[in-house]
Design an enzyme around this catalytic site. Structure first.
Site, PDB file in Angstrom:
ATOM      1  N   GLY A 130       0.846  -1.204   0.000  1.00  0.00           N
ATOM      2  CA  GLY A 130       0.000   0.000   0.000  1.00  0.00           C
ATOM      3  C   GLY A 130       0.869   1.236   0.000  1.00  0.00           C
ATOM      4  O   GLY A 130       2.102   1.155  -0.067  1.00  0.00           O
TER       5      GLY A 130
ATOM      6  N   CYS B  23      -3.648   3.371  -8.986  1.00  0.00           N
ATOM      7  CA  CYS B  23      -4.404   3.486  -7.725  1.00  0.00           C
ATOM      8  C   CYS B  23      -5.890   3.235  -7.963  1.00  0.00           C
ATOM      9  O   CYS B  23      -6.408   3.546  -9.029  1.00  0.00           O
ATOM     10  CB  CYS B  23      -4.291   4.901  -7.170  1.00  0.00           C
ATOM     11  SG  CYS B  23      -2.640   5.414  -6.874  1.00  0.00           S
TER      12      CYS B  23
ATOM     13  N   THR C  62       3.417  -3.247 -11.202  1.00  0.00           N
ATOM     14  CA  THR C  62       3.351  -4.687 -10.886  1.00  0.00           C
ATOM     15  C   THR C  62       2.168  -5.371 -11.587  1.00  0.00           C
ATOM     16  O   THR C  62       1.194  -4.727 -11.966  1.00  0.00           O
ATOM     17  CB  THR C  62       3.217  -4.880  -9.370  1.00  0.00           C
ATOM     18  OG1 THR C  62       2.098  -4.112  -8.914  1.00  0.00           O
ATOM     19  CG2 THR C  62       4.466  -4.435  -8.633  1.00  0.00           C
TER      20      THR C  62
ATOM     21  N   GLY D 223      10.763  -3.670 -14.675  1.00  0.00           N
ATOM     22  CA  GLY D 223      10.038  -4.921 -14.475  1.00  0.00           C
ATOM     23  C   GLY D 223      11.021  -6.068 -14.480  1.00  0.00           C
ATOM     24  O   GLY D 223      11.391  -6.580 -15.528  1.00  0.00           O
ATOM     25  N   GLY D 224      11.508  -6.414 -13.286  1.00  0.00           N
ATOM     26  CA  GLY D 224      12.379  -7.589 -13.168  1.00  0.00           C
ATOM     27  C   GLY D 224      13.826  -7.368 -13.534  1.00  0.00           C
ATOM     28  O   GLY D 224      14.576  -8.339 -13.700  1.00  0.00           O
TER      29      GLY D 224
END
Ligand code: FMN
Length: 302
Positions: free
Chosen positions: A73, A130, A193, A243-244
């Site tokens: 969060g 969000c 994500t 990303g990764g």
């Protein structure tokens, strides 16, 4: 051979293309023990909100093979405390400050942008993943009409460099990217994500108290690469890819796919020196492959 590492993300000039991803680097303080923060191109700070927030309760991290799922969060001290206490610390280093902003409503996003317009930050990163409180909690970034409205109104609220962070949890990221570009964003960052879940089979409960969360780390790299490449072929504004990414080879893959700069996220947790190692590795790769400027790698897929 001299290598030029400077990149220009449409007005946000970074001395090198290595940045850290929002929510994985706090405000940089914890990492200063491991590396000289001035080696970084930029830090995107933890997602900021108007008021301070505690984040979610209970178990909020689940490890997975090749990554993690989080439902941390938006735990943060609030935008005013950020301006007062964190900007001076960040400014004492040679790096660009990216303020990641979040809101429950479009009005909140605009208010954040207006406040930061007067603050010493180099870029505002609009996190549209969000939940939209006025629209049943569905993420802003999943509905093209809402994306159009939020970007258009935030654009009018600030003259700062504006970066919009795209979610992979959409049907057609190209459509979203086109809208964001048309509404005047200077640059895109992607990906956030990927929605995911983990289950404890003996408790017969989800591991995360909230049920699901966001998957990050090496597991999402192939998804992120494909989306960066899709977006690269769709818009003209530059891309900050993530990303990764854990190694310089990963980073170069993102550059070749079309990113102009990259962000290191989850990898910081297991290897706090990852951003510097990645930067050094990119320089070695440039020498090896005969690139004099890092900008030449962007989109250079044969
Ligand atoms: C613990 C955690 C917290 C995060 N918090 C934020 C956030 O506040 N705002 C945001 O835009 N992205 C946030 N992210 C997403 C990352 O910035 C990044 O987009 C994503 O993790 C993919 O990169 P990675 O696989 O290298 O971690 C968070 C990710 C993690 C793992």
């Amino acid at each position: 051979m001299k290598t030029n590492l400077c990149v220009d993300l449409n007005g946000l000039v970074l001395k090198n293309p290595v940045t850290t991803a929002s929510g994985t680097y706090g405000f940089g303080r914890e990492y200063g023990e491991y590396l000289d923060l001035s080696l970084l191109g930029a830090i995107s700070v933890k997602g900021l909100t108007l008021e301070p927030r505690e984040g979610n309760e209970g178990v909020r991290i689940a490890e997975t093979p090749m990554g993690m799922i989080n439902s941390v969060g938006l735990q943060n001290p609030g935008v005013h405390a950020f301006i007062e206490h964190e900007i001076p610390f960040l400014r004492s280093h040679d790096l660009k400050i990216i303020a990641n902003i979040n809101g429950n409503t479009i009005e909140e996003y605009c208010e954040m942008a207006q406040i930061l317009d007067h603050a010493d930050v180099d870029s505002i990163e609009l996190n549209i993943s969000c939940p939209n409180v006025k629209n049943g909690g569905l993420a802003f970034g999943t509905n093209p009409k809402v994306v159009q409205e939020v970007v258009s109104r935030v654009r009018k609220s600030t003259s700062k460099h504006l970066m919009v962070k795209l979610s992979p949890n959409v049907t057609d990221i190209k459509e979203i990217a086109r809208i964001v570009e048309a509404e005047g964003a200077d640059c895109l960052s992607l990906i956030n994500t990927v929605s995911g879940m983990a289950i404890d089979i003996y408790k017969r409960r989800t591991v995360l108290k909230r049920g699901s969360g966001g998957l990050s780390g090496p597991a999402i790299k192939p998804i992120a690469l494909k989306l960066v490449n899709d977006v690269y072929h769709t818009v003209k504004i530059p891309i900050l890819g993530m990303g990764g990414i854990a190694t310089h080879e990963d980073a170069v893959e993102f550059l070749l796919a079309g990113a102009s700069a990259i962000a290191v996220g989850t990898a910081n947790f297991s290897n706090p020196k990852a951003p510097v190692e990645i930067l050094e590795g990119i320089q070695r790769y440039m020498v090896q492959m005969g690139y004099s400027s890092v900008t030449q790698i962007t989109g250079d897929l044969k």
